[in-house]
Enzyme design. Structure first.
Site, PDB file in Angstrom:
ATOM      1  N   ASP A 108       0.814  -1.222   0.000  1.00 14.25           N
ATOM      2  CA  ASP A 108       0.000   0.000   0.000  1.00 14.25           C
ATOM      3  C   ASP A 108       0.847   1.272   0.000  1.00 14.25           C
ATOM      4  O   ASP A 108       0.485   2.260  -0.641  1.00 14.25           O
ATOM      5  CB  ASP A 108      -0.978  -0.012   1.184  1.00 14.25           C
ATOM      6  CG  ASP A 108      -0.286  -0.285   2.516  1.00 14.25           C
ATOM      7  OD1 ASP A 108       0.896  -0.700   2.521  1.00 14.25           O
ATOM      8  OD2 ASP A 108      -0.937  -0.083   3.564  1.00 14.25           O
ATOM      9  N   THR A 130       2.945  -8.072  -1.183  1.00 16.73           N
ATOM     10  CA  THR A 130       3.162  -7.959   0.262  1.00 16.73           C
ATOM     11  C   THR A 130       2.668  -9.224   0.951  1.00 16.73           C
ATOM     12  O   THR A 130       1.595  -9.738   0.601  1.00 16.73           O
ATOM     13  CB  THR A 130       2.460  -6.725   0.875  1.00 16.73           C
ATOM     14  OG1 THR A 130       2.548  -6.805   2.308  1.00 16.73           O
ATOM     15  CG2 THR A 130       0.988  -6.614   0.484  1.00 16.73           C
ATOM     16  N   ASP A 132       1.570  -9.297   3.802  1.00 16.32           N
ATOM     17  CA  ASP A 132       0.558  -8.915   4.800  1.00 16.32           C
ATOM     18  C   ASP A 132      -0.895  -9.084   4.344  1.00 16.32           C
ATOM     19  O   ASP A 132      -1.796  -9.079   5.181  1.00 16.32           O
ATOM     20  CB  ASP A 132       0.759  -7.456   5.233  1.00 16.32           C
ATOM     21  CG  ASP A 132       1.958  -7.273   6.143  1.00 16.32           C
ATOM     22  OD1 ASP A 132       2.616  -8.275   6.471  1.00 16.32           O
ATOM     23  OD2 ASP A 132       2.240  -6.115   6.521  1.00 16.32           O
TER      24      ASP A 132
HETATM   25  N1  LIG Z   1       2.508   8.492   1.054  1.00 18.63           N
HETATM   26  C1  LIG Z   1       3.498   8.140   0.233  1.00 18.63           C
HETATM   27  N2  LIG Z   1       3.836   8.922  -0.822  1.00 18.63           N
HETATM   28  C2  LIG Z   1       4.840   8.581  -1.653  1.00 18.63           C
HETATM   29  N3  LIG Z   1       5.593   7.467  -1.503  1.00 18.63           N
HETATM   30  C3  LIG Z   1       5.306   6.655  -0.486  1.00 18.63           C
HETATM   31  C4  LIG Z   1       4.248   6.931   0.442  1.00 18.63           C
HETATM   32  N4  LIG Z   1       4.201   5.935   1.358  1.00 18.63           N
HETATM   33  C5  LIG Z   1       5.193   5.081   1.018  1.00 18.63           C
HETATM   34  N5  LIG Z   1       5.851   5.491  -0.076  1.00 18.63           N
HETATM   35  C6  LIG Z   1       7.016   4.881  -0.720  1.00 18.63           C
HETATM   36  O1  LIG Z   1       6.865   3.469  -0.758  1.00 18.63           O
HETATM   37  C7  LIG Z   1       7.907   2.852   0.000  1.00 18.63           C
HETATM   38  C8  LIG Z   1       7.431   1.552   0.580  1.00 18.63           C
HETATM   39  O2  LIG Z   1       6.359   1.780   1.454  1.00 18.63           O
HETATM   40  P1  LIG Z   1       6.097   0.826   2.706  1.00 18.63           P
HETATM   41  O3  LIG Z   1       4.844   1.295   3.359  1.00 18.63           O
HETATM   42  O4  LIG Z   1       7.326   0.770   3.526  1.00 18.63           O
HETATM   43  O5  LIG Z   1       5.959  -0.626   2.082  1.00 18.63           O
HETATM   44  P2  LIG Z   1       4.800  -1.318   1.256  1.00 18.63           P
HETATM   45  O6  LIG Z   1       4.773  -0.726  -0.091  1.00 18.63           O
HETATM   46  O7  LIG Z   1       5.219  -2.749   1.216  1.00 18.63           O
HETATM   47  O8  LIG Z   1       3.540  -1.087   2.024  1.00 18.63           O
HETATM   48  C9  LIG Z   1       8.308   3.915   1.005  1.00 18.63           C
HETATM   49  O9  LIG Z   1       9.594   3.738   1.533  1.00 18.63           O
HETATM   50  C10 LIG Z   1       8.254   5.174   0.146  1.00 18.63           C
HETATM   51  O10 LIG Z   1       9.376   5.275  -0.701  1.00 18.63           O
HETATM   52  O1  LIG Z   2      11.657  -5.582   7.006  1.00 21.51           O
HETATM   53  P1  LIG Z   2      11.242  -4.571   7.989  1.00 21.51           P
HETATM   54  O2  LIG Z   2      11.634  -3.192   7.590  1.00 21.51           O
HETATM   55  O3  LIG Z   2      11.661  -4.942   9.374  1.00 21.51           O
HETATM   56  O4  LIG Z   2       9.641  -4.515   7.965  1.00 21.51           O
HETATM   57  C1  LIG Z   2       8.830  -5.412   8.630  1.00 21.51           C
HETATM   58  C2  LIG Z   2       7.432  -5.280   8.090  1.00 21.51           C
HETATM   59  O5  LIG Z   2       7.383  -5.655   6.739  1.00 21.51           O
HETATM   60  C3  LIG Z   2       6.335  -6.582   6.514  1.00 21.51           C
HETATM   61  O6  LIG Z   2       6.923  -7.878   6.492  1.00 21.51           O
HETATM   62  C4  LIG Z   2       5.669  -6.337   5.208  1.00 21.51           C
HETATM   63  O7  LIG Z   2       5.112  -5.061   5.225  1.00 21.51           O
HETATM   64  P2  LIG Z   2       5.010  -4.194   3.894  1.00 21.51           P
HETATM   65  O8  LIG Z   2       4.515  -5.109   2.856  1.00 21.51           O
HETATM   66  O9  LIG Z   2       4.046  -3.105   4.199  1.00 21.51           O
HETATM   67  O10 LIG Z   2       6.377  -3.715   3.607  1.00 21.51           O
HETATM   68  C5  LIG Z   2       5.442  -6.454   7.748  1.00 21.51           C
HETATM   69  O11 LIG Z   2       4.697  -7.615   8.041  1.00 21.51           O
HETATM   70  C6  LIG Z   2       6.448  -6.155   8.801  1.00 21.51           C
HETATM   71  O12 LIG Z   2       5.888  -5.458   9.865  1.00 21.51           O
HETATM   72 MG   LIG Z   3       2.385  -2.011   3.557  1.00 22.94          MG
END
Ligand SMILES: Nc1ncnc2c1ncn2[C@@H]1O[C@H](COP(=O)(O)OP(=O)(O)O)[C@@H](O)[C@H]1O
Ligand SMILES: O=P(O)(O)OC[C@H]1O[C@](O)(COP(=O)(O)O)[C@@H](O)[C@@H]1O
Ligand SMILES: [Mg+2]
Length: 329
Positions: A108, A130, A132
């Site tokens: 997300d 993901t 999750d």
């Molecule tokens: N609100 C946002 N606006 C722009 N880029 C974002 C935003 N939220 C997250 N990102 C980008 O996506 C990357 C991954 O987001 P994260 O939430 O850590 O993992 P995931 O995509 O697995 O949920 C962040 O490090 C950032 O570079």
């Molecule tokens: O690898 P990190 O930075 O410790 O992140 C751990 C997090 O990443 C996840 O494995 C996957 O989360 P995202 O898909 O949002 O990155 C979560 O379940 C966990 O909390």
């Molecule tokens: Mg996420």
């Protein structure tokens, strides 16, 4: 198919990695090339975009990757990309590199970055990657199936030793704000208690008291172990174990499975679904689409507007939760 509306596409993986991200990347590359496109791999998520860590991909780059966990493109979290300046720079790099379509494989958070790029004129498609399963607009996310199976096997092993010692065991599984891994693992291993953030009101003493009463009831019935699957989003497993042991006199151990859940060779389901999603994303770009998420609903791959998809709220199925608790009574 008609003439593709894009000539060069980019692909990146972002956020936490997930088993079978490689299968999705491989499909993007191979279907992209088959459709006559140039395919560029952007390494290390949005970091690689900002640092222009970008390579031309051929089929060979993805050889031997379908069975491997992790991501051959590497992944990262990039705070700079959360800023308008970072996003503007990202769009500029795409233009400089001739990337007129981008596939973002991530969760997300990554999709929010993709949304911003789409607003800045880069055709962008998101593939849910993901473990999750916390993306509301799709019933499937890449890696969840593998992660659940990996955690399930680990929990089965912990249960063996827990039974031998007549202990209570708390196993903490991943899921920052989502309890799907915990719910599935809990049901799949016949756990006595399943703790998920979606049904936790924040009152830890109350939750622990319920577990203690359940554990004592089960002991009185002759049960030799008590498995508690705790989602990371509830957390505090070590403290919980200490307090349960102090209150009951029953030896209690906590295990945090951690990152082993994110690695390993993907299941057949993850490999196949991820491959289909990679192909689907390329075909959306070829059709001139942007700001879409590839999803899976009601037995079919589909796509949905990214703004609409990200605005949706995901809820754990009440009936599944109820049955999981009933079966573990
Ligand atoms: N609100 C946002 N606006 C722009 N880029 C974002 C935003 N939220 C997250 N990102 C980008 O996506 C990357 C991954 O987001 P994260 O939430 O850590 O993992 P995931 O995509 O697995 O949920 C962040 O490090 C950032 O570079
Ligand atoms: O690898 P990190 O930075 O410790 O992140 C751990 C997090 O990443 C996840 O494995 C996957 O989360 P995202 O898909 O949002 O990155 C979560 O379940 C966990 O909390
Ligand atoms: Mg996420």
């Amino acid at each position: 198919m008609g003439t593709p509306k894009v000539r060069t596409i980019g692909v990146l993986t972002s956020g936490g990695d997930a088993p079978a991200m490689n299968a999705a990347t491989r499909a993007v590359v191979r279907v992209g090339l088959e459709r006559g496109l140039n395919v560029k791999g952007i390494r290390k998520g949005y970091n690689g975009l900002l640092n222009e860590d970008i390579i031309d991909l051929t089929s060979r780059h993805t050889a031997d990757s379908i069975s491997r966990g992790g991501t051959i493109l590497f992944t990262a979290r990039c705070d700079e990309f959360k800023t308008p300046e970072g996003q503007k720079r990202g769009a500029e790099v795409c233009r400089e590199q001739g990337i007129d379509g981008l596939v973002v494989i991530g969760g997300d958070g990554s999709f929010q970055g993709a949304q911003r790029l789409a607003e800045l004129g880069i055709n962008t498609i998101g593939i849910p990657g993901t473990i999750d399963l916390d993306i509301a607009c799709t019933e499937y996310t890449i890696g969840f199936d593998t992660a659940v199976n990996t955690a399930m096997e680990a929990i089965d092993k912990i249960r063996d030793t827990s039974t031998s010692h007549e202990r209570c065991s708390i196993v903490e599984v991943m899921g920052r704000g989502a309890g799907y891994i915990a719910l599935w693992c809990g049901m799949a291993t016949g756990a006595e208690d399943i703790l998920i953030p979606e049904s936790f009101d924040g009152n830890m003493p109350k939750l622990e008291q319920q577990i203690i009463e359940h554990l004592l009831r089960n002991r009185a019935l002759g049960k030799t172990h008590h498995m508690i699957i705790n989602a990371e989003g509830v957390g505090h497993s070590y403290g919980m174990a200490k307090r349960i042991e102090a209150a009951t006199g029953i030896e209690t151990r906590a295990t945090i499975l951690g990152h082993m859940q994110r690695g390993g060779s993907p299941t057949a389901k993850d490999r196949v679904y991820a491959s289909m999603m990679g192909a689907y994303a390329v075909d959306l770009l070829c059709a001139g689409k942007s700001n879409r998420i590839v999803g899976y609903q009601n037995g079919k791959f589909m796509d949905i507007d990214m703004d609409e998809g990200l605005a949706m709220e995901k809820h754990v199925d009440d009936y599944q939760l109820q049955i999981a608790h009933l079966l573990g009574k």
